[in-house]
Design a protein around this motif. Sequence first.
Motif, PDB file in Angstrom:
ATOM      1  N   ASN A  36       0.559  -1.090  -0.056  1.00  8.98           N
ATOM      2  CA  ASN A  36      -0.280   0.005  -0.209  1.00  8.98           C
ATOM      3  C   ASN A  36       0.677   1.399  -0.046  1.00  8.98           C
ATOM      4  O   ASN A  36       0.657   2.640  -0.588  1.00  8.98           O
ATOM      5  N   ASP A  37       1.783   1.093   0.524  1.00 12.63           N
ATOM      6  CA  ASP A  37       3.133   2.683   0.836  1.00 12.63           C
ATOM      7  C   ASP A  37       3.551   2.887  -0.567  1.00 12.63           C
ATOM      8  O   ASP A  37       3.715   4.061  -0.988  1.00 12.63           O
ATOM      9  N   LEU A  39       1.964   2.051  -3.525  1.00  9.72           N
ATOM     10  CA  LEU A  39       1.198   2.095  -4.271  1.00  9.72           C
ATOM     11  C   LEU A  39       0.568   3.735  -4.196  1.00  9.72           C
ATOM     12  O   LEU A  39       0.080   4.481  -4.795  1.00  9.72           O
ATOM     13  N   GLU A  40       1.144   4.070  -2.757  1.00 12.41           N
ATOM     14  CA  GLU A  40       0.161   5.634  -2.799  1.00 12.41           C
ATOM     15  C   GLU A  40       1.456   6.467  -3.722  1.00 12.41           C
ATOM     16  O   GLU A  40       1.481   6.833  -3.886  1.00 12.41           O
ATOM     17  N   ASP A  43       0.691   5.828  -6.870  1.00 16.34           N
ATOM     18  CA  ASP A  43      -0.983   7.154  -7.301  1.00 16.34           C
ATOM     19  C   ASP A  43      -0.433   9.024  -7.521  1.00 16.34           C
ATOM     20  O   ASP A  43      -1.087   9.100  -7.747  1.00 16.34           O
ATOM     21  N   LYS A  60       6.049  -8.108  -4.239  1.00 15.26           N
ATOM     22  CA  LYS A  60       5.660  -6.459  -4.487  1.00 15.26           C
ATOM     23  C   LYS A  60       5.006  -6.485  -6.391  1.00 15.26           C
ATOM     24  O   LYS A  60       4.684  -5.591  -7.014  1.00 15.26           O
ATOM     25  N   LEU A  64       1.764  -5.159  -8.014  1.00 10.37           N
ATOM     26  CA  LEU A  64       1.419  -4.326  -8.274  1.00 10.37           C
ATOM     27  C   LEU A  64       1.741  -3.765 -10.118  1.00 10.37           C
ATOM     28  O   LEU A  64       1.597  -4.761 -10.492  1.00 10.37           O
TER      29      LEU A  64
END
Length: 218
Positions: A36-37, A39-40, A43, A60, A64
């Motif tokens: 999630n980190d 992905l942040e 983004d 990962k 992703l």
Amino acid sequence: MYFCIYMGIKENLLVLNDELPKNVTLVAVSKTKPVNDLLEAYDAGHRIFGENKIQEMVLKFEALPKDIQWHMIGHVQTNKVKYMAPFVSTIHAVDSIKLIKEIQKQALKNKRIIKCLIQIRIAQEETKFGLPKEELNVFLNAASKFPNIKIIGLMGMASFTKDKDRIRDEFKDLSSLFKNHNDLEILSMGMSGDYLIAIEEGSNMIRIGSKVFGDRVS
Ligand SMILES: *Cc1c(COP(=O)(O)O)cnc(C)c1O
């Protein structure tokens, strides 16, 4: 460990990108951090990630988006090259012909050309990893014979010390070696604690972990 105020990954990337000269590539070192980190960061527009363990990078990669460039920045065990060969963009810490041979074999199997950096031992402190700079020419000559490997530059890590002059001297050393090789494009040096010095000394690729993702627990 480098201490920084954790603002949030997007904000950290904004501040860093604002500060970096245009010719400097930022590798966001996401080791130990959850998907999630990453992905942040993704983004927020970031596409270049660095990991130091092959298994973790594979997991990962699978989780992703596929337009991410994956950089292996850690020491590589020969028997694990096959797991990353289908997708790794750049391997930073190449320092043996044995490893080069295995990367060649696996790159060929995957019909790819894998970019590599040669890790040079610049730290005055004892370390097992990295090629002594005196051996670079012979090494480059040998490595040029492998068609599925492209040596694009050099990588180095300064001593783990608070002595900024010593860090600068070690970076200077690597930088002058780099400048003697016009065919090499990339000089990968600089981490969260020393990247400003590294850039002053000529780095054009920095590997930043904690200043993007916050301090690591492990
Ligand atoms: C962990 C690591 C980095 C990033 O370290 P930070 O201090 O968190 O920026 C850079 N390069 C290598 C080889 C690493 O293992």
